[in-house]
Write a protein that holds these residues in place. Structure first.
Motif, short mmCIF file in Angstrom:
data_model
loop_
_atom_site.label_atom_id
_atom_site.label_comp_id
_atom_site.label_asym_id
_atom_site.label_seq_id
_atom_site.Cartn_x
_atom_site.Cartn_y
_atom_site.Cartn_z
N ALA A 155 0.85 -1.19 0.00
CA ALA A 155 0.00 0.00 0.00
C ALA A 155 0.89 1.24 0.00
O ALA A 155 1.17 1.84 1.03
N MET A 156 1.34 1.61 -1.20
CA MET A 156 2.25 2.75 -1.36
C MET A 156 1.65 3.75 -2.34
O MET A 156 1.84 3.64 -3.55
N PRO A 157 0.90 4.74 -1.85
CA PRO A 157 0.31 5.74 -2.75
C PRO A 157 1.40 6.51 -3.49
O PRO A 157 2.47 6.77 -2.95
N ALA A 158 1.12 6.86 -4.73
CA ALA A 158 2.02 7.71 -5.51
C ALA A 158 1.51 9.15 -5.47
O ALA A 158 0.41 9.42 -4.99
N PHE A 159 2.32 10.05 -5.99
CA PHE A 159 1.96 11.47 -5.92
C PHE A 159 2.03 12.17 -7.26
O PHE A 159 1.74 13.36 -7.36
N PHE A 180 -5.71 5.44 -5.39
CA PHE A 180 -4.54 5.02 -6.17
C PHE A 180 -4.17 3.58 -5.83
O PHE A 180 -3.95 2.76 -6.73
N VAL A 181 -4.12 3.25 -4.54
CA VAL A 181 -3.77 1.89 -4.14
C VAL A 181 -4.84 0.91 -4.58
O VAL A 181 -4.54 -0.17 -5.12
N LYS A 212 -0.95 13.96 -8.35
CA LYS A 212 -1.25 15.13 -7.53
C LYS A 212 -2.54 14.96 -6.73
O LYS A 212 -3.53 15.68 -6.93
N PRO A 213 -2.55 14.01 -5.80
CA PRO A 213 -3.76 13.80 -5.00
C PRO A 213 -4.09 15.03 -4.15
O PRO A 213 -3.21 15.70 -3.64
N GLU A 214 -5.37 15.31 -4.07
CA GLU A 214 -5.83 16.46 -3.30
C GLU A 214 -6.48 16.06 -1.99
O GLU A 214 -6.63 16.90 -1.10
N THR A 215 -6.88 14.80 -1.88
CA THR A 215 -7.56 14.33 -0.68
C THR A 215 -7.02 12.97 -0.27
O THR A 215 -6.33 12.29 -1.05
N LEU A 216 -7.36 12.57 0.95
CA LEU A 216 -7.01 11.23 1.42
C LEU A 216 -7.67 10.18 0.53
O LEU A 216 -7.07 9.15 0.21
N ASP A 272 -11.51 3.95 -13.21
CA ASP A 272 -10.99 5.29 -13.46
C ASP A 272 -10.68 5.99 -12.14
O ASP A 272 -10.93 7.18 -11.96
N LEU A 273 -10.09 5.24 -11.22
CA LEU A 273 -9.84 5.76 -9.87
C LEU A 273 -8.68 6.74 -9.82
O LEU A 273 -8.58 7.52 -8.88
N TYR A 274 -7.78 6.65 -10.77
CA TYR A 274 -6.67 7.61 -10.79
C TYR A 274 -6.25 7.85 -12.23
O TYR A 274 -6.53 7.06 -13.12
N GLN A 275 -5.58 8.99 -12.43
CA GLN A 275 -5.12 9.34 -13.77
C GLN A 275 -3.78 8.66 -14.02
O GLN A 275 -2.84 8.79 -13.23
#
Length: 202
Positions: free
Chosen positions: A164-168, A181-182, A171-175, A195-198
């Motif tokens: 469980a390693m979120p990436a940045f 992303f995970v 440019k995540p704006e919220t928790l 379509d949970l992340y770009q």
């Protein structure tokens, strides 16, 4: 989605990160997947502490609570961790995929050792022996040498290790963005469209 992945077991253990399991369930329940849910006693404690959700240990009661929580979804069934007569305990009825999220280092160690002292461990063992998808999402930091050796052993045995390693870069704006992303990476491993992340470069 691959046509062979329809029956999925989601397992939540006592590591931090219950929100990952909840979000994965929410997404999968929006489709025609048939889901089984296993939560360890420690997992239930962490779930309550981190989210305030207090689900019962009794599988029949828990199933009703889970279905209500997810707006009446009826394609999910909960099992007790000591129910070795559950269909998911048998290789002849092996689920198409099993996801352990969050996955504690205790669970990692017991599965790596080939133990089947609980239904959780047995389901993971069945996934490995039947060559089904086993996705383990450890949520621990830092790893010690034993953790790393156990994870490597499981990877060599066929498990998909997905920390469980979120990436940045997105440019995540919220928790919620970081959680998505995970969870999106888990869905990628299951070959489930989302379509949970770009994605990078898109």
């Amino acid at each position: 989605m691959r046509p062979d992945i329809k029956n999925i077991v989601v397992i939540m253990t006592g590591a931090s990160g219950s929100v990952y399991g909840l979000r994965l369930l929410e997404i999968l329940l929006q489709s025609d997947h048939k889901l089984a849910l296993l939560i360890s006693d420690a997992g239930l404690q962490v779930l309550k502490y981190e989210t305030g959700i207090d689900w019962d240990r009794d599988p029949a009661v828990q199933t009703r609570q889970v279905r209500k929580h997810f707006n009446g979804a009826n394609n999910i069934t909960c099992y007790a961790n000591d129910d070795f007569f559950a269909p998911i305990a048998s290789g002849s009825a092996a689920p198409d995929a099993t996801v352990i999220v969050p996955c504690s280092m205790g669970t990692v160690g017991r599965v790596a050792a080939g133990l089947s002292g609980s239904l959780i461990e047995r389901v993971a063992d069945v996934a490995l022996k039947e060559r089904r998808e086993l996705i383990m999402v450890p949520r621990e930091t830092p790893f010690n040498q034993i953790h790393l050796e156990n994870l490597l052993k499981l990877s060599r045995a066929g498990a998909h290790i997905l920390p469980a390693m979120p990436a940045f870069y997105q440019k995540p704006e919220t928790l919620a963005d970081m959680v998505d992303f995970v969870v999106g990476k888990i869905l990628d491993a299951l070959k489930v469209k989302h379509d949970l992340y770009q994605r990078w470069g898109q």
